[in-house]
Write a protein that holds these residues in place. Structure first.
Motif, PDB file in Angstrom:
ATOM      1  N   PRO A 138      35.903  38.224  66.067  1.00 43.07           N
ATOM      2  CA  PRO A 138      36.969  39.144  65.804  1.00 43.07           C
ATOM      3  C   PRO A 138      37.047  40.172  67.133  1.00 43.07           C
ATOM      4  O   PRO A 138      36.123  40.644  67.531  1.00 43.07           O
ATOM      5  CB  PRO A 138      36.520  39.809  64.817  1.00 43.07           C
ATOM      6  N   SER A 139      38.224  40.758  67.488  1.00 36.40           N
ATOM      7  CA  SER A 139      38.499  41.523  68.562  1.00 36.40           C
ATOM      8  C   SER A 139      38.964  42.792  67.836  1.00 36.40           C
ATOM      9  O   SER A 139      39.681  42.716  66.732  1.00 36.40           O
ATOM     10  CB  SER A 139      39.253  41.075  69.394  1.00 36.40           C
ATOM     11  N   TYR A 140      38.546  43.933  68.325  1.00 38.79           N
ATOM     12  CA  TYR A 140      39.135  45.290  67.752  1.00 38.79           C
ATOM     13  C   TYR A 140      39.844  46.187  68.696  1.00 38.79           C
ATOM     14  O   TYR A 140      40.150  47.281  68.266  1.00 38.79           O
ATOM     15  CB  TYR A 140      37.884  46.023  67.248  1.00 38.79           C
ATOM     16  N   GLY A 141      40.171  45.483  69.696  1.00 36.15           N
ATOM     17  CA  GLY A 141      41.175  46.209  70.675  1.00 36.15           C
ATOM     18  C   GLY A 141      42.729  46.583  70.057  1.00 36.15           C
ATOM     19  O   GLY A 141      42.879  45.698  68.962  1.00 36.15           O
ATOM     20  N   GLN A 142      43.240  47.487  70.558  1.00 33.66           N
ATOM     21  CA  GLN A 142      44.547  48.032  69.747  1.00 33.66           C
ATOM     22  C   GLN A 142      45.633  47.084  70.493  1.00 33.66           C
ATOM     23  O   GLN A 142      45.958  47.524  71.613  1.00 33.66           O
ATOM     24  CB  GLN A 142      44.783  49.252  70.208  1.00 33.66           C
ATOM     25  N   GLU A 186      49.210  48.655  71.808  1.00 32.12           N
ATOM     26  CA  GLU A 186      49.381  49.359  73.020  1.00 32.12           C
ATOM     27  C   GLU A 186      50.080  48.636  74.053  1.00 32.12           C
ATOM     28  O   GLU A 186      49.970  47.223  74.122  1.00 32.12           O
ATOM     29  CB  GLU A 186      47.915  49.994  73.310  1.00 32.12           C
ATOM     30  N   LYS A 187      50.868  49.402  74.669  1.00 33.51           N
ATOM     31  CA  LYS A 187      51.647  48.640  75.730  1.00 33.51           C
ATOM     32  C   LYS A 187      51.122  47.713  76.657  1.00 33.51           C
ATOM     33  O   LYS A 187      51.533  46.543  77.178  1.00 33.51           O
ATOM     34  CB  LYS A 187      52.775  49.594  76.463  1.00 33.51           C
ATOM     35  N   ASN A 188      49.828  48.213  76.876  1.00 38.47           N
ATOM     36  CA  ASN A 188      49.240  47.226  78.017  1.00 38.47           C
ATOM     37  C   ASN A 188      47.946  46.741  77.537  1.00 38.47           C
ATOM     38  O   ASN A 188      47.233  46.232  78.199  1.00 38.47           O
ATOM     39  CB  ASN A 188      48.424  48.210  79.015  1.00 38.47           C
ATOM     40  N   GLY A 189      48.278  46.082  76.173  1.00 44.95           N
ATOM     41  CA  GLY A 189      47.430  45.079  75.443  1.00 44.95           C
ATOM     42  C   GLY A 189      45.861  45.171  75.317  1.00 44.95           C
ATOM     43  O   GLY A 189      45.623  46.535  75.252  1.00 44.95           O
ATOM     44  N   ARG A 190      45.145  44.506  75.513  1.00 42.92           N
ATOM     45  CA  ARG A 190      43.675  44.549  75.249  1.00 42.92           C
ATOM     46  C   ARG A 190      43.069  43.531  75.772  1.00 42.92           C
ATOM     47  O   ARG A 190      43.539  42.350  76.537  1.00 42.92           O
ATOM     48  CB  ARG A 190      43.301  44.488  73.803  1.00 42.92           C
ATOM     49  N   ALA A 191      41.645  43.425  75.932  1.00 41.77           N
ATOM     50  CA  ALA A 191      40.803  42.451  76.678  1.00 41.77           C
ATOM     51  C   ALA A 191      41.454  40.999  75.971  1.00 41.77           C
ATOM     52  O   ALA A 191      41.477  40.822  74.792  1.00 41.77           O
ATOM     53  CB  ALA A 191      39.368  42.239  76.413  1.00 41.77           C
ATOM     54  N   GLU A 192      41.678  40.022  76.892  1.00 42.82           N
ATOM     55  CA  GLU A 192      42.018  38.716  76.236  1.00 42.82           C
ATOM     56  C   GLU A 192      41.120  37.728  75.733  1.00 42.82           C
ATOM     57  O   GLU A 192      41.268  36.973  75.193  1.00 42.82           O
ATOM     58  CB  GLU A 192      43.076  37.949  77.362  1.00 42.82           C
ATOM     59  N   SER A 193      39.907  38.196  76.445  1.00 42.11           N
ATOM     60  CA  SER A 193      38.809  37.072  75.998  1.00 42.11           C
ATOM     61  C   SER A 193      37.440  37.573  76.432  1.00 42.11           C
ATOM     62  O   SER A 193      37.246  38.598  76.960  1.00 42.11           O
ATOM     63  CB  SER A 193      39.033  35.772  76.963  1.00 42.11           C
TER      64      SER A 193
END
Lengths: 257, 257
Positions: free
Chosen positions: A222-226, A229-236
């Motif tokens: 599971p990832s917890y990045g937001q 947000e317009k510029n995403g989060r860590a993809e992997s």
């Protein structure tokens, strides 16, 4: 002082072709050489600096290994490491028994891991978690690559790596297979069984489609990045990190009942 | 074709001294440059190959950035990456707001992380787990080091790094502090609070003794290697792997009620 011939042999062992031809490989640096001296690997030749020799005198004598005390500069000339002020060993590759998976065993299977540092780190993680066997697809980097060996920090002495036609092997097994995907059951909630095979995919492409019908359970971290947000989060996550996280959750799920 | 002066500027930004003097840093390679174009970082200058330009035309135009289309060979000459066939940006360092820790926030604190790849990987892990702030001790490698930036895979655009006198800062905080040690409470059983600071130590020496009285809870990652075997087991995990494992267990412990 060692001969020009020895220097050439050492340099050539950085290449897979020559390692296959000779059945030898390089172990470099204090920690890795000490682990090798403590293992049942056969050391063909050991080059050590005086300080290393003094520090590990007993270990070297007990192993009855052919050694040579040389200047640090001589090791530096032939090592594949950025620096090496201690030791370098030419070691015989080990013949491992046929693959057999026990009823309470977790085994890792690697589909085309290309980065030597990642592979070495995965071997070190396996060792931490008591995993004894790794099955590597034919396309996976050679475990005797000096960078793989040095990244294992000595763990290559305790983990056996089998190269195999991985899809073929998995198509014949009855052991449950788990594959790491971007979508799948969360490792935080899944109850893992006692034994199983965890398949980790290539750094860029993940697990290849050859495995589509061979995976009993897709799992994901599971990832917890937001994501809003317009510029995403860590993809992997890096494949070695992902391996550690899945195995750790596997072990935790077993302990929790 | 870019000028010799530009090439010199780019090369010099590989050095911390020059980055500090100019307030600039390098972002290299397709993925990282695209993430930067999508962020609010200010790009001073962008060098792109024709294929990159064609692929990201809209993004480049929207950002209103000064760009130059150059041959791949020209980027290769100045990049710090092993290869770079896409893009390189000179970017302005961002002024971040004063550090403030919220009541439901996990913050990472790094004591003297020296390896650029480890630091970058930790930033990427923070991003995956939605951690927005990292406090780095003064001795930690510079976050604008090109190898740190490239190892973050773009996550540097979403995680703020504060350099601080870490023991002094921790001595003043009331937020619970967790330190990663070889001995401590197992992360598999500990119930973590909503907010806290996780301190990770140096690659060789762990957390320094300056922190002995500043850690509320020592934590450890359980190992499953067979310590009874004559040749031991893995002695440690890489610091980035350990960070991922602790944060993952922190998040898992919160979800489980």
């Amino acid at each position: 002082m060692f001969t020009k011939g020895q220097a050439t042999t050492i340099k050539s062992l950085q290449e897979k072709k020559y390692r296959q031809k000779t059945g030898l490989f390089l172990v470099e640096g204090e920690k890795s050489v000490v682990e090798t001296l403590n293992s049942d690997f056969e050391i063909k030749n050991l080059l050590v600096t005086k300080p290393f020799f003094t520090k590990y005198l007993k270990l070297i004598k007990d192993k009855k290994v052919i050694y040579e005390i040389v200047e640090q500069g001589e090791i530096e000339k032939v090592t594949s490491l950025e620096s090496n002020n201690s030791a370098l060993a030419i070691v015989k590759q080990k013949i491992i028994p046929d693959l057999e998976i026990k009823g309470d065993e977790i085994v890792l299977a690697l589909d085309n891991i290309r980065d030597a540092g990642n592979f070495g780190t995965i071997i070190r993680i396996a060792d931490w978690y008591g995993i004894k066997k790794i099955i590597a697809s034919i396309g996976t980097v050679d475990m005797y690559n000096p960078k793989v060996i040095s990244s294992t920090k000595g763990s290559f002495t305790r983990v056996e790596v089998y190269y195999a036609d991985l899809p073929k092997l998995l198509s014949k097994t009855k052991i449950p297979t788990f594959g790491a995907y971007m979508t799948g059951e969360s490792v935080h909630t899944l109850k893992f069984p006692k034994n199983g095979i965890l398949i980790m995919g290539n750094e860029s492409n993940g697990i290849s489609h050859d495995f589509d019908k061979l995976i009993s359970q897709k799992v994901t971290i599971p990832s917890y990045g937001q994501t809003l947000e317009k510029n995403g989060r860590a993809e992997s996550l890096n494949v070695a990190i992902a391996t550690a996280l899945i195995v750790d959750n596997w072990k935790r799920s077993q302990n929790s009942g």
